[in-house]
Design a protein around this motif. Structure first.
Motif, PDB file in Angstrom:
ATOM      1  N   TYR A  63      73.147 -54.150  78.659  1.00  0.00           N
ATOM      2  CA  TYR A  63      74.286 -55.142  78.760  1.00  0.00           C
ATOM      3  C   TYR A  63      75.633 -54.246  78.529  1.00  0.00           C
ATOM      4  O   TYR A  63      75.576 -53.498  78.070  1.00  0.00           O
ATOM      5  CB  TYR A  63      74.372 -56.211  77.557  1.00  0.00           C
ATOM      6  CG  TYR A  63      73.025 -57.051  77.332  1.00  0.00           C
ATOM      7  CD1 TYR A  63      72.615 -57.973  78.027  1.00  0.00           C
ATOM      8  CD2 TYR A  63      72.616 -56.620  76.224  1.00  0.00           C
ATOM      9  CE1 TYR A  63      71.407 -58.675  77.718  1.00  0.00           C
ATOM     10  CE2 TYR A  63      71.407 -57.457  75.722  1.00  0.00           C
ATOM     11  CZ  TYR A  63      71.031 -58.226  76.437  1.00  0.00           C
ATOM     12  OH  TYR A  63      69.791 -59.279  76.044  1.00  0.00           O
ATOM     13  N   ARG A  69      81.706 -51.938  75.914  1.00  0.00           N
ATOM     14  CA  ARG A  69      80.735 -51.484  75.283  1.00  0.00           C
ATOM     15  C   ARG A  69      79.234 -51.824  75.870  1.00  0.00           C
ATOM     16  O   ARG A  69      78.827 -52.900  76.307  1.00  0.00           O
ATOM     17  CB  ARG A  69      80.924 -52.279  73.877  1.00  0.00           C
ATOM     18  CG  ARG A  69      82.065 -51.642  73.247  1.00  0.00           C
ATOM     19  CD  ARG A  69      82.257 -52.418  71.749  1.00  0.00           C
ATOM     20  NE  ARG A  69      82.024 -53.883  71.777  1.00  0.00           N
ATOM     21  CZ  ARG A  69      81.988 -54.404  70.666  1.00  0.00           C
ATOM     22  NH1 ARG A  69      82.017 -53.892  69.544  1.00  0.00           N
ATOM     23  NH2 ARG A  69      81.746 -55.722  70.779  1.00  0.00           N
ATOM     24  N   LEU A 146      66.746 -57.007  64.322  1.00  0.00           N
ATOM     25  CA  LEU A 146      68.069 -57.076  64.134  1.00  0.00           C
ATOM     26  C   LEU A 146      68.709 -57.772  62.817  1.00  0.00           C
ATOM     27  O   LEU A 146      69.676 -57.539  62.386  1.00  0.00           O
ATOM     28  CB  LEU A 146      68.806 -57.292  65.399  1.00  0.00           C
ATOM     29  CG  LEU A 146      68.620 -56.535  66.794  1.00  0.00           C
ATOM     30  CD1 LEU A 146      68.983 -57.160  68.023  1.00  0.00           C
ATOM     31  CD2 LEU A 146      69.329 -55.176  66.243  1.00  0.00           C
TER      32      LEU A 146
ATOM     33  N   ARG B 142      70.504 -64.597  72.372  1.00  0.00           N
ATOM     34  CA  ARG B 142      70.475 -64.470  70.873  1.00  0.00           C
ATOM     35  C   ARG B 142      70.819 -62.811  70.485  1.00  0.00           C
ATOM     36  O   ARG B 142      71.613 -62.099  69.729  1.00  0.00           O
ATOM     37  CB  ARG B 142      69.611 -65.036  69.915  1.00  0.00           C
ATOM     38  CG  ARG B 142      70.087 -65.021  68.342  1.00  0.00           C
ATOM     39  CD  ARG B 142      69.428 -66.313  68.114  1.00  0.00           C
ATOM     40  NE  ARG B 142      69.272 -66.026  66.675  1.00  0.00           N
ATOM     41  CZ  ARG B 142      70.056 -66.139  65.589  1.00  0.00           C
ATOM     42  NH1 ARG B 142      71.312 -66.335  66.119  1.00  0.00           N
ATOM     43  NH2 ARG B 142      69.709 -65.859  64.400  1.00  0.00           N
ATOM     44  N   GLU B 143      69.649 -61.868  71.111  1.00  0.00           N
ATOM     45  CA  GLU B 143      69.773 -60.579  70.917  1.00  0.00           C
ATOM     46  C   GLU B 143      70.935 -59.965  71.455  1.00  0.00           C
ATOM     47  O   GLU B 143      71.674 -58.910  71.014  1.00  0.00           O
ATOM     48  CB  GLU B 143      68.583 -60.062  71.744  1.00  0.00           C
ATOM     49  CG  GLU B 143      68.602 -58.570  71.618  1.00  0.00           C
ATOM     50  CD  GLU B 143      67.476 -58.037  72.800  1.00  0.00           C
ATOM     51  OE1 GLU B 143      66.651 -58.763  73.394  1.00  0.00           O
ATOM     52  OE2 GLU B 143      67.554 -56.699  72.955  1.00  0.00           O
ATOM     53  N   GLN B 144      71.619 -60.324  72.509  1.00  0.00           N
ATOM     54  CA  GLN B 144      72.920 -59.984  73.023  1.00  0.00           C
ATOM     55  C   GLN B 144      74.009 -60.071  71.962  1.00  0.00           C
ATOM     56  O   GLN B 144      74.663 -59.125  71.828  1.00  0.00           O
ATOM     57  CB  GLN B 144      72.968 -60.456  74.404  1.00  0.00           C
ATOM     58  CG  GLN B 144      74.220 -59.999  75.119  1.00  0.00           C
ATOM     59  CD  GLN B 144      74.389 -60.284  76.497  1.00  0.00           C
ATOM     60  OE1 GLN B 144      73.640 -60.987  77.125  1.00  0.00           O
ATOM     61  NE2 GLN B 144      75.565 -60.262  77.129  1.00  0.00           N
ATOM     62  N   LEU B 146      73.692 -60.713  68.729  1.00  0.00           N
ATOM     63  CA  LEU B 146      73.627 -59.847  67.727  1.00  0.00           C
ATOM     64  C   LEU B 146      74.235 -58.385  67.917  1.00  0.00           C
ATOM     65  O   LEU B 146      74.471 -57.759  67.136  1.00  0.00           O
ATOM     66  CB  LEU B 146      71.953 -59.781  67.063  1.00  0.00           C
ATOM     67  CG  LEU B 146      71.712 -61.174  66.646  1.00  0.00           C
ATOM     68  CD1 LEU B 146      70.073 -61.272  66.256  1.00  0.00           C
ATOM     69  CD2 LEU B 146      72.578 -61.523  65.314  1.00  0.00           C
ATOM     70  N   LEU B 147      73.646 -57.789  69.104  1.00  0.00           N
ATOM     71  CA  LEU B 147      73.951 -56.363  69.530  1.00  0.00           C
ATOM     72  C   LEU B 147      75.422 -56.310  69.825  1.00  0.00           C
ATOM     73  O   LEU B 147      76.057 -55.242  69.424  1.00  0.00           O
ATOM     74  CB  LEU B 147      73.103 -55.939  70.585  1.00  0.00           C
ATOM     75  CG  LEU B 147      71.906 -55.597  70.232  1.00  0.00           C
ATOM     76  CD1 LEU B 147      70.892 -55.451  71.745  1.00  0.00           C
ATOM     77  CD2 LEU B 147      71.568 -54.179  69.678  1.00  0.00           C
ATOM     78  N   LEU B 148      76.148 -57.029  70.403  1.00  0.00           N
ATOM     79  CA  LEU B 148      77.266 -56.661  70.729  1.00  0.00           C
ATOM     80  C   LEU B 148      78.716 -57.557  70.033  1.00  0.00           C
ATOM     81  O   LEU B 148      79.601 -57.104  70.275  1.00  0.00           O
ATOM     82  CB  LEU B 148      77.672 -57.187  72.398  1.00  0.00           C
ATOM     83  CG  LEU B 148      76.845 -56.268  73.472  1.00  0.00           C
ATOM     84  CD1 LEU B 148      76.735 -56.837  74.863  1.00  0.00           C
ATOM     85  CD2 LEU B 148      77.515 -54.979  73.336  1.00  0.00           C
ATOM     86  N   ASN B 149      78.335 -58.438  69.537  1.00  0.00           N
ATOM     87  CA  ASN B 149      79.484 -59.277  68.886  1.00  0.00           C
ATOM     88  C   ASN B 149      79.235 -59.202  67.347  1.00  0.00           C
ATOM     89  O   ASN B 149      78.390 -59.304  66.478  1.00  0.00           O
ATOM     90  CB  ASN B 149      79.266 -60.925  69.248  1.00  0.00           C
ATOM     91  CG  ASN B 149      79.474 -61.108  70.790  1.00  0.00           C
ATOM     92  OD1 ASN B 149      79.886 -60.348  71.446  1.00  0.00           O
ATOM     93  ND2 ASN B 149      79.381 -62.274  70.977  1.00  0.00           N
ATOM     94  N   GLU B 153      82.824 -63.275  65.943  1.00  0.00           N
ATOM     95  CA  GLU B 153      82.695 -63.584  67.105  1.00  0.00           C
ATOM     96  C   GLU B 153      81.434 -64.671  67.344  1.00  0.00           C
ATOM     97  O   GLU B 153      81.543 -65.792  67.924  1.00  0.00           O
ATOM     98  CB  GLU B 153      82.441 -62.377  67.990  1.00  0.00           C
ATOM     99  CG  GLU B 153      83.788 -61.683  68.371  1.00  0.00           C
ATOM    100  CD  GLU B 153      83.320 -60.351  69.050  1.00  0.00           C
ATOM    101  OE1 GLU B 153      83.940 -60.164  70.131  1.00  0.00           O
ATOM    102  OE2 GLU B 153      82.624 -59.457  68.647  1.00  0.00           O
ATOM    103  N   ARG B 199      87.916 -60.064  67.980  1.00  0.00           N
ATOM    104  CA  ARG B 199      88.185 -59.050  68.923  1.00  0.00           C
ATOM    105  C   ARG B 199      88.283 -59.295  70.401  1.00  0.00           C
ATOM    106  O   ARG B 199      87.395 -59.659  71.031  1.00  0.00           O
ATOM    107  CB  ARG B 199      87.091 -57.943  68.914  1.00  0.00           C
ATOM    108  CG  ARG B 199      87.229 -57.088  68.123  1.00  0.00           C
ATOM    109  CD  ARG B 199      86.065 -55.888  67.900  1.00  0.00           C
ATOM    110  NE  ARG B 199      84.999 -56.298  66.935  1.00  0.00           N
ATOM    111  CZ  ARG B 199      83.795 -55.598  66.863  1.00  0.00           C
ATOM    112  NH1 ARG B 199      83.772 -54.605  67.706  1.00  0.00           N
ATOM    113  NH2 ARG B 199      83.066 -55.791  66.117  1.00  0.00           N
TER     114      ARG B 199
END
Lengths: 199, 199
Positions: A63, A69, A146, B142-144, B146-149, B153, B199
């Motif tokens: 992504y 990012r 995670l 949800r994975e996204q 957790l990884l990016l936010n 957020e 952010r």
DNA sequence: TTTCGTCGTTAACCTATGTTAATCCGCCAT
DNA sequence: ATGGCGGATTAACATAGGTTAACGACGAAA
């Protein structure tokens, strides 16, 4: 019955029993494609209307958010599937990049060809179901990692579960997969001398 | 054709077209169950061999790791499905707890009853596929997140997407869903003079 | 009513990870 | 070889979130 891609046939066969005459129908839709290292199978904004199976090579799914990012979602190699899966299901443009990390060969099929098969034989529904279930397991596992594990634990688990990948991937990509920066990964993985901040 | 659970029938109907006579077969397998607030539909170690549909009430799905830390995976309410899904597919004991947050009514079916239907009519394969795809989308999203936010957020997004839930859930459960501690959530959400912006 | 337990808030402090920057090294192209 | 570039490492500092503890509000049980 000529089976041109026996390895692929076997790979799918393990997921769901496809009668050979049905397999021939899908196989007729497969188009080989080569992607040089660095090229993308799909990029954000492009319609997510194709899926593919990796014959040789290696791919990274990631992504990119509005601030540029990146977060790596998965790595996939021979016998595995390439698709911006959620977007494919939703018939929306991709938000995912799927990039070849090596010169690669894949077999591409338009997704609508696959959905058309759904009505022809229940084996395709089953294959679709099993593929979705398989994707689900991968995502759930990762979500749990995670939520509950530290970066150090996630790195240890990655080394244990994908030692071959860990050996050949640059650290920056591993870091992106773990959800941390290359600097943070270096702290974890390097023989770095921990020292007290004398003050 | 008597349809005893028209709301459930309609909910599934939206996912995949089930002919009424097929629906009757599944309906024959559904057993009502009541769960008082605080009771669990399934807990770690128990065989994951049942699924259910919520009629009324609210449930929380969570993992517990070896150190006793919890991570909330999802909340589900009326018309939604209860199952330790990955473990169900793998025929393994549950690692998940599914707990009633309110007095609830559900309709339970043994999973083997459902898989038996797969061979009878393609509509069940299709339903199984669509349910798996649906679950996949939820996990990927949800994975996204957790990884990016950041936690801030994720909280903002949760408020926006599930305002009803956010209003009635205690903060500690929201925190657990966001992957942070109640203390950290209070810092984010409280009227306390934080002047930070997302952010 | 009182008592008790749970929850949310706040504070003080701690640790993991992010950010930036400097350095080094290997590799590739000239 | 020479120069340049990207990746890895390390350092110094910044920040988000964890941990513990104190406290007040509230509701259930006595």
């Amino acid at each position: 019955m000529l089976i041109r891609h026996p390895l692929i046939f076997k790979a799918l066969q393990r997921l769901a029993p496809i009668p050979p005459e049905q397999w021939a129908r899908l196989e007729g839709f497969l188009r080989p494609r080569r992607l040089a290292k660095g090229r993308a199978f799909i990029e954000p904004g492009q319609p997510a209307d194709e899926a593919a199976i990796v014959v040789t090579g290696l791919f990274r799914f990631y992504y990119t958010d509005q601030d540029g990012r990146e977060a790596t979602k998965a790595f996939r190699g021979p016998g595995e599937m390439l698709a911006a899966y959620a977007e494919l299901l939703d018939k929306r443009p991709s938000r995912t990049t799927i990039e070849a990390l090596e010169d690669s060969e894949i077999l591409v099929v338009r997704y609508e060809r696959v959905t058309a098969l759904y009505d022809d034989h229940a084996c395709w529904q089953e294959l679709g179901r099993v593929i979705a279930e398989d994707h689900y397991r991968q995502r759930e596992r990762r979500e749990q990692e995670l939520l509950l594990n530290s970066a150090t634990e996630r790195y240890r688990d990655f080394l244990k579960e994908k030692p071959e990948l860990a050996a050949k991937l640059p650290q920056k990509l591993i870091a992106s997969y773990l959800g941390i920066t290359p600097v943070a990964l270096s702290r974890i993985s390097a023989p770095g001398r921990r020292k007290k901040k004398a003050r």
